[in-house]
Design a protein around this motif. Structure first.
Motif, PDB file in Angstrom:
ATOM      1  N   LYS A 263      -6.074   3.912  -1.458  1.00 41.42           N
ATOM      2  CA  LYS A 263      -5.544   5.265  -1.268  1.00 41.42           C
ATOM      3  C   LYS A 263      -6.051   6.144  -2.403  1.00 41.42           C
ATOM      4  CE  LYS A 263      -1.185   7.943  -1.461  1.00 41.42           C
ATOM      5  NZ  LYS A 263       0.297   7.914  -1.437  1.00 41.42           N
TER       6      LYS A 263
ATOM      7  N   ASP B  33      -0.917  14.717  -4.999  1.00 42.46           N
ATOM      8  CA  ASP B  33       0.043  14.720  -3.889  1.00 42.46           C
ATOM      9  C   ASP B  33       1.164  15.720  -4.151  1.00 42.46           C
ATOM     10  OD1 ASP B  33       1.616  14.172  -1.731  1.00 42.46           O
ATOM     11  OD2 ASP B  33       2.224  12.156  -2.392  1.00 42.46           O
TER      12      ASP B  33
ATOM     13  N   ASP C 255      -1.957   9.555  -7.870  1.00 42.78           N
ATOM     14  CA  ASP C 255      -1.787   9.043  -6.507  1.00 42.78           C
ATOM     15  C   ASP C 255      -3.103   8.509  -5.916  1.00 42.78           C
ATOM     16  OD1 ASP C 255       0.117   8.453  -4.592  1.00 42.78           O
ATOM     17  OD2 ASP C 255      -0.126  10.343  -3.510  1.00 42.78           O
TER      18      ASP C 255
ATOM     19  N   GLU D 150       1.771  10.871   3.352  1.00 42.58           N
ATOM     20  CA  GLU D 150       0.356  11.087   3.670  1.00 42.58           C
ATOM     21  C   GLU D 150      -0.503   9.851   3.421  1.00 42.58           C
ATOM     22  OE1 GLU D 150       1.634  11.677   0.818  1.00 42.58           O
ATOM     23  OE2 GLU D 150       0.119  10.844  -0.536  1.00 42.58           O
TER      24      GLU D 150
ATOM     25  N   THR E 156      -0.499   3.688  -4.052  1.00 48.69           N
ATOM     26  CA  THR E 156       0.765   4.200  -4.599  1.00 48.69           C
ATOM     27  C   THR E 156       1.505   4.799  -3.411  1.00 48.69           C
ATOM     28  OG1 THR E 156      -0.504   6.193  -5.080  1.00 48.69           O
ATOM     29  CG2 THR E 156      -0.078   4.706  -6.937  1.00 48.69           C
TER      30      THR E 156
HETATM   31 ZN    ZN Z   1       1.184  10.027  -2.025  1.00 50.81          ZN
END
Ligand code: ZN
Ligand code: BES
Ligand code: MN
Length: 546
Positions: free
Chosen positions: A300, A305, A323, A384, A409
Motif C-alpha cells: 500500500k 491519507d 501511509d 482507501e 498500514t
Molecule cells: Zn490509509
C-alpha cells in the motif's frame, strides 16, 4: 489451490535508468563502518572497548574475564558493589587510565542468559552505540556478543551486531538546518575475535547484516519523508534507484494505463488528487526456469491519507505521511533480495497515490469496479487502502503470481488490537502464514495471527454492490482483510497490517522515533526461506508438507 499461470509477456519492461530527482539524501550514518579483526582485545588502542556480561554473573569469564583480570578485578568489584547487574542494555563505562591499551572499557549487560538470543544482540548493540555517541565517542572495539557462552553462531552474532548498530544509530535529520553540527556521529565499530575462522564467520554476518539494515533505512527514510516530498512519483524514483542498483526490471504504470486495465478501485482513490498515481512493478527473476516458483509482494503506497471526502479529524493527521510504509517496505525488501539473490522469482507491486478530497474526489456511496470485475460500494472514502490493494492484488494474479503477501498500514483498529509490539497477520493459507511468522522469528519482527471466520463476512455485505469497503466498528482489521480476500483469486495469500508496527513512538533498542522499517527484514527472509523450501540445498531441508 489456484491454477498456476505462467507469467504473461509484459509490455514496456525496462531496465531502470538513472533518475535525476531521487529525493532521499544519503543518511548520515551511512558513514558508519563496521570491521572485523582478529586480535587480542586488551592490546588494542581504542577510545572504548565493549565487553559484556549476563545478568547474575559474579565472576566474568571469557573476554570480559580477561579484561577484568587486566584491570585487577575492577569489573568483579563493580559487580560486588551492585553497580553492574548485567541487565539488558545496561552500560557501565570504566576509564582505564593507562592500565591497558583501550582508554575505556564499557561493560554491556546482556540480561538473563535464558532469554538471550539474536534479538537481544540487535537491541543491546543499538543501545551501546547510542550511549557512545551521546558521550561524543565515535569509535569503539567490541567483542562478538553471544558468540561465546551465549550459544549464537558467530555469523548470527555478526549479523545481529551490524543490524542493531546501523538501525540504532539511524536518525532522520534531513530538514534540520543545524543538524550536522549539533552532534558527533559514531563512525567506526571493530568487532574483534581472536580465532581466525570464527572471525571470518563474523565478517560474513556483518556484511549481510549491513546489507539488510541499509535496506531498512531506505524504507525508514521514505516513510519519514514528508508527503510534499514523498509523492507517488518520488516513490517511483526511489524504486527506480533500487532497481538500477540491483539490476532488477521495473515498470511504472500511470493513470491512463491503469484506467485502461480496468483498475477502477485504485483509480477511484486516485481521482481525488492532481498528483499522478503510480503502479510500481519490480521484477526479480531468481528462478527463471521455474516461473511457478514465485512470490508477490504487494504494498500500500498512500503517500498521504487525508481520508478523502470522509475527511479525517486534524489531530495527528500528519502521521498519515507514513501511509505508504507498506509500499516502502516492499521496495526496500527488493533491495535485499537483489543482493542476496534467493532462487525464487519475486514480483513487487506498489499502488501509490494520495488520498485527497479534491474537486473530483470520489463520494461515499460511489460504486467502483476492480480489475477482476467485482464491484465495491465506497461507504467511507477513508477505507482507501483496501481499494488500491484490490487492484494491485488482481494485477499480481494476472502476472501469474501464486503466493501473495500484501503489506499495508490498513486499519486504525490494528493499533487498538495489537498496539505497536507486533504486526497483525491474516490470510487464507496456513502454510504461508506460518512461514511468514517463522521468518519473523528469525528477524526478531513479531507477528500475531487474527482469525478470518466466515461469520465476519456479513460485515462487508452491500445492498448495491458485491461488497462494501467499510464494515463499521466491529472487527475492523478483519473486515478489511476479508475485502482483500475477494481479489486473490484462489492464490495462497497473507495480509500484514502494519498500521501499528511501521512507526515507533519511542527510542527502544534498534528502533528510534518515527519509521521502523518493519517488516522489510522479514519479507526478505521469507523470500529466502521460500526459495530454500522450493529447492533445498542438501538434506536437512525443513520444508513442511502441506
Ligand atoms: Zn490509509
Ligand atoms: N491509513 C489508515 C489506517 C491507519 C490508521 C494507519 C492509523 C495507521 C495509523 C486507513 O486508510 C484508514 O483510514 N482506515 C480506516 C478504515 C475505516 C474508515 C473503515 C480506519 O482505520 O479508521
Ligand atoms: Mn484511510
Amino acid at each position: 489451490m489456484a491454477a498456476t499461470q505462467t507469467a504473461k509477456p509484459k509490455p514496456k519492461t525496462t531496465k531502470a535508468k538513472n533518475s535525476a530527482k531521487t529525493p532521499a539524501k544519503t543518511p548520515k550514518n551511512s558513514r558508519l563502518e563496521i570491521k572485523v579483526e582478529s586480535a587480542d582485545i586488551t592490546g588494542i588502542d581504542t577510545p572504548a572497548l565493549v565487553v559484556n556480561l549476563f545478568r547474575g554473573v559474579k565472576k566474568p569469564g571469557g573476554a570480559t574475564g580477561a579484561v577484568d583480570e587486566a584491570l585487577d578485578g575492577a569489573i568483579t568489584q563493580l559487580i560486588e558493589d551492585g553497580e553492574i547487574k548485567g541487565a539488558t542494555g545496561e552500560t557501565t563505562l570504566i576509564h582505564t587510565f593507562g592500565r591497558i591499551k583501550p582508554k575505556r572499557v564499557l561493560v554491556l549487560g546482556l540480561g538473563p542468559k535464558d532469554k538471550f538470543d539474536a534479538q537481544v544482540v540487535r537491541r543491546v548493540s543499538a543501545e551501546v552505540v547510542r550511549f557512545l555517541r551521546r558521550k561524543g565517542i565515535s569509535r569503539a572495539v567490541t567483542i562478538a556478543h553471544g558468540a561465546g557462552i551465549g550459544g549464537l553462531d558467530p555469523q548470527q552474532s555478526g549479523q545481529a551486531i551490524a543490524e542493531g548498530t546501523h538501525l540504532g544509530l539511524y536518525r532522520f535529520g534531513a530538514y534540520q538546518s543545524n543538524y550536522s553540527e549539533s552532534t558527533t556521529e559514531f563512525e567506526k565499530l571493530t568487532v574483534v575475535e581472536l580465532d581466525k575462522t570464527r572471525a571470518k564467520s563474523i565478517e560474513a554476518g556483518v556484511k549481510l547484516g549491513s546489507t539488510v539494515a541499509q535496506a531498512c533505512i531506505v524504507a525508514r527514510d521514505m516513510v519519514n519523508e514528508p508527503a510534499n516530498h514523498m509523492t507517488p512519483s518520488r516513490m517511483a524514483d526511489a524504486a527506480l534507484k533500487v532497481a538500477k542498483d540491483q539490476g532488477l526490471k521495473i515498470q511504472v504504470l500511470d493513470n491512463p494505463e491503469m484506467k485502461k486495465m480496468g483498475m477502477g478501485a485504485f483509480m477511484g482513490v486516485a481521482q481525488g488528487t492532481d498528483e499522478p498515481a503510480k503502479l510500481i512493478v519490480i521484477r526479480y527473476d531468481g528462478d527463471p526456469a521455474n516461473p511457478e516458483n514465485n512470490l508477490g509482494l504487494i504494498g500500500k503506497g498512500i503517500t498521504f491519507d487525508t481520508g478523502g471526502i470522509s475527511l479525517k479529524p486534524p489531530g495527528g493527521m500528519e502521521a498519515m505521511k507514513g501511509d505508504m510504509a507498506g509500499g516502502a517496505s516492499v521496495i526496500a525488501a527488493m533491495q535485499i533480495i537483489g543482493q542476496t539473490k534467493p532462487k525464487i522469482n519475486v514480483l513487487a507491486v506498489i499502488a501509490a497515490t494520495e488520498n485527497m478530497p479534491g474537486p473530483s474526489a470520489q463520494r461515499p456511496g460511489d460504486v467502483v469496479r476492480a480489475m477482476n470485475g467485482k464491484t465495491i460500494e465506497v461507504i467511507n472514502t477513508d477505507a482507501e487502502g483496501r481499494l488500491v490493494l484490490a487492484d494491485a492484488l488482481c494485477y499480481a494474479r494476472e502476472q501469474g503470481i501464486t503466493k501473495l503477501v500484501d503489506v499495508a498500514t490498513l486499519t486504525g483498529a490494528m493499533v487498538t488490537t495489537l498496539g505497536k509490539a507486533c504486526t497483525g497477520v491474516m490470510g487464507n493459507d496456513d502454510t504461508l502464514i506460518q512461514q511468514t511468522i517463522d521468518a519473523g522469528k528469525k528477524t526478531g519482527e513479531k507477528f500475531w495471527q487474527l482469525p478470518m471466520f466466515d461469520e465476519y463476512k456479513d460485515l462487508i455485505k452491500s445492498d448495491v454492490a458485491d461488497m462494501k469497503n467499510s464494515g463499521g466498528r466491529q472487527a475492523g482489521s478483519i473486515s478489511a482483510a476479508l475485502l482483500l480476500a475477494e481479489f486473490v483469486d484462489g492464490a495462497a495469500w497473507v495480509h500484514l497490517d502494519i498500521a501499528g508496527t511501521s512507526t515507533s513512538d519511542k527510542v527502544s533498542g534498534y528502533l528510534v522515533r518515527g519509521a521502523t522499517g518493519v517488516p522489510v527484514r522479514t519479507l526478505a527472509q521469507l523470500a529466502m526461506d521460500l526459495a530454500e523450501a522450493a529447492s533445498p540445498k542438501k538434506s536437512g531441508s525443513r520444508a513442511k508438507a502441506k
